[in-house]
Design a protein around this motif. Structure first.
Motif, PDB file in Angstrom:
ATOM      1  N   VAL A 200       0.838  -1.206   0.000  1.00 29.63           N
ATOM      2  CA  VAL A 200       0.000   0.000   0.000  1.00 29.63           C
ATOM      3  C   VAL A 200       0.867   1.247   0.000  1.00 29.63           C
ATOM      4  CG1 VAL A 200      -1.727   1.314   1.280  1.00 29.63           C
ATOM      5  CG2 VAL A 200      -1.925  -1.158   1.133  1.00 29.63           C
ATOM      6  N   GLY A 201       1.911   1.250   0.823  1.00 26.73           N
ATOM      7  CA  GLY A 201       2.788   2.416   0.891  1.00 26.73           C
ATOM      8  C   GLY A 201       3.487   2.697  -0.424  1.00 26.73           C
ATOM      9  N   VAL A 202       3.993   1.661  -1.066  1.00 24.19           N
ATOM     10  CA  VAL A 202       4.672   1.834  -2.354  1.00 24.19           C
ATOM     11  C   VAL A 202       3.703   2.356  -3.409  1.00 24.19           C
ATOM     12  CG1 VAL A 202       5.845   0.622  -4.235  1.00 24.19           C
ATOM     13  CG2 VAL A 202       6.431   0.096  -1.857  1.00 24.19           C
ATOM     14  N   VAL A 203       2.505   1.775  -3.453  1.00 26.23           N
ATOM     15  CA  VAL A 203       1.501   2.211  -4.428  1.00 26.23           C
ATOM     16  C   VAL A 203       1.119   3.675  -4.197  1.00 26.23           C
ATOM     17  CG1 VAL A 203      -0.888   1.889  -5.187  1.00 26.23           C
ATOM     18  CG2 VAL A 203       0.589  -0.095  -4.850  1.00 26.23           C
ATOM     19  N   LEU A 204       0.987   4.071  -2.932  1.00 27.09           N
ATOM     20  CA  LEU A 204       0.649   5.461  -2.627  1.00 27.09           C
ATOM     21  C   LEU A 204       1.746   6.417  -3.089  1.00 27.09           C
ATOM     22  CD1 LEU A 204      -1.037   5.242   0.900  1.00 27.09           C
ATOM     23  CD2 LEU A 204      -2.074   6.029  -1.229  1.00 27.09           C
ATOM     24  N   ASN A 205       2.990   6.031  -2.901  1.00 30.21           N
ATOM     25  CA  ASN A 205       4.091   6.881  -3.362  1.00 30.21           C
ATOM     26  C   ASN A 205       4.020   7.101  -4.865  1.00 30.21           C
ATOM     27  OD1 ASN A 205       5.239   7.224  -0.814  1.00 30.21           O
ATOM     28  ND2 ASN A 205       6.519   5.407  -1.008  1.00 30.21           N
ATOM     29  N   VAL A 206       3.794   6.014  -5.598  1.00 38.52           N
ATOM     30  CA  VAL A 206       3.706   6.117  -7.056  1.00 38.52           C
ATOM     31  C   VAL A 206       2.475   6.925  -7.468  1.00 38.52           C
ATOM     32  CG1 VAL A 206       3.494   4.809  -9.203  1.00 38.52           C
ATOM     33  CG2 VAL A 206       4.948   3.947  -7.357  1.00 38.52           C
ATOM     34  N   LEU A 207       1.349   6.677  -6.788  1.00 38.79           N
ATOM     35  CA  LEU A 207       0.109   7.382  -7.111  1.00 38.79           C
ATOM     36  C   LEU A 207       0.251   8.885  -6.888  1.00 38.79           C
ATOM     37  CD1 LEU A 207      -2.928   7.406  -7.806  1.00 38.79           C
ATOM     38  CD2 LEU A 207      -3.384   7.004  -5.367  1.00 38.79           C
ATOM     39  N   VAL A 208       0.786   9.281  -5.746  1.00 40.56           N
ATOM     40  CA  VAL A 208       0.932  10.708  -5.441  1.00 40.56           C
ATOM     41  C   VAL A 208       1.916  11.364  -6.404  1.00 40.56           C
ATOM     42  CG1 VAL A 208       1.713  12.361  -3.707  1.00 40.56           C
ATOM     43  CG2 VAL A 208       0.297  10.427  -3.023  1.00 40.56           C
TER      44      VAL A 208
END
Length: 415
Positions: A200-208
């Motif tokens: 989740v954290g990695v995906v959020l970094n990429v998304l933001v």
């Protein structure tokens, strides 16, 4: 009896760094003198410059570092814990030797030392806010890989709202809201829906990163005067105290966010280790089932801590666009969220430890800028790599025995 578990990461790392010091700083000494200016001409209090010979300092430091590395090997071989003082002392001696060597090798072998330290503190401020965000999350049992995304969202929110309203307060509040939104997505998916927290954290970094880059290209660039020209915080100088050499500019000539950083470090430390709330948070991070049996609402505390972490990270994100720069740019955090994560680990999930670890990384970041200007023989590409090299050595070699909260990253399901 079971054999003692020996962690050779720290002694091996110290030995490698000590040998580098022997070859580079002692044997490879430029046989010059490095000059450190303590006071500027405009300072009310004048302190004489410090001049150090590269050869003398190089050999003295190499001997001390080799002795410390040998002591670390001896302690590890005996299955003894390394004293807490050995890593800070080793790091201090190595950094001093490196500074003397690299400045003595420069075309202009003198540097304004007070400015170097003050600049390091300034660059470390967003790292400190980011590492505090990680501490708040992970002490409650939630892995926060999304620090980079929280900082970047905060920087974007501060820039666009601050530009529209021309209000610093509105900019900071927008940064906090944007970062909390990222935190809530992390909390919902990792706590409620039990999704792997690292993913989740990695995906959020990429998304933001993708979302802010898209909005920057389609909105901010089209009308930068309206959407990307936020006001800036100015330094608040405390007369008299700010004139103290070295320490004055650091502690008494900061922006309001800089002063707030010191308050945040103290409040997080005091809250976690001196209050009932902190005891509950640490209990949830260590043994959530035991905490649940005494009436502590485990997931509610985790949700609130992740939200609070977003508030702290949002202030750190605002620092990028309201202090460091007067505009937002694509991925302007440049991986500093991951350095903040490393500072949290290196600081052993303690706010005070994370503070000093962030200062170390901020110093290495500022040093890379200063040394590239002085014209040192070290390639500029290496100087740009310096903060990340320090991060790798610190986390992989010197923090190998750090133990995170026992239930960090483990979702809790009430039976």
């Amino acid at each position: 009896m079971a054999p003692a578990i020996r962690n050779w990461g720290a002694p091996v790392t110290l030995a490698v760094l000590a040998l580098l010091a022997l070859v580079g700083f002692a044997i490879g000494s430029p046989h010059a003198t490095a000059r450190f200016r303590i006071s500027a001409k405009a300072d009310a209090i004048q302190v004489p410059d410090v001049q150090l010979g590269t050869t003398l300092v190089g050999w003295a430091a190499a001997v001390v570092l080799l002795l410390l590395a040998g002591y670390a090997f001896r302690s590890t071989a005996r299955a003894e814990a390394l004293p807490r003082w050995i890593v800070p002392v080793f790091a201090s001696v190595w950094v001093i030797a490196f500074l003397v060597w690299v400045i003595g090798s420069a075309n202009n072998p003198n540097v304004y030392f007070s400015g170097l330290i003050a600049g390091s503190f300034t660059l470390a401020i967003p790292l400190i806010f980011g590492s505090l965000s990680g501490v708040l999350c992970e002490r409650s049992g939630v892995i926060n890989i999304a620090i980079e995304g929280q900082l970047l969202a905060g920087a974007f929110g501060a820039a666009i709202v601050g530009s529209i309203t021309q209000s610093l307060i509105a900019g900071v509040l927008a940064a906090v809201v944007a970062s909390v939104i990222v935190s809530m997505v992390l909390a919902v998916f990792s706590i409620k829906y039990l999704v792997n927290q690292v993913i989740v954290g990695v995906v959020l970094n990429v998304l933001v990163a993708g979302l802010t880059s898209f909005l920057f290209s389609t909105v901010m660039k089209e009308n930068s005067a309206l959407f990307n020209s936020p006001p800036s915080f100015h330094n608040i100088r405390i007369p008299g105290l700010a004139d103290i050499p070295v320490f004055g500019p650091i502690f008494f000539n900061q922006t309001i966010l800089g002063y707030g950083m010191y308050v945040a470090v103290f409040l997080v430390w005091f809250g976690l280790f001196k209050t009932r709330w902190g005891l509950r948070v640490r209990a949830v991070g260590e043994h959530p089932k035991a905490a649940d049996t005494v009436g502590i609402r485990v997931n509610a505390i985790r949700f609130s801590n992740v939200a609070l972490a977003g508030v702290v990270a949002g202030v750190g994100g605002a620092f990028f666009t309201l202090v460091t720069s007067s505009s937002f740019s694509k991925e302007m955090t440049a991986g500093q969220g991951f350095i903040a994560l490393a500072a949290m680990i290196f600081g052993r999930w303690n706010p005070i430890g994370a503070f000093f670890a962030s200062l170390l990384f901020g110093f290495s970041l500022n040093l890379s800028f200063v040394l590239s200007i002085l014209g040192t023989p070290v390639p500029n590409q290496f100087m740009q790599m310096l903060p990340y090299i320090v991060t790798i050595f610190a986390v992989a070699g010197l923090a190998g025995k750090s133990r995170p909260p026992a239930s960090n990253g483990v979702p809790y399901v009430k039976e």
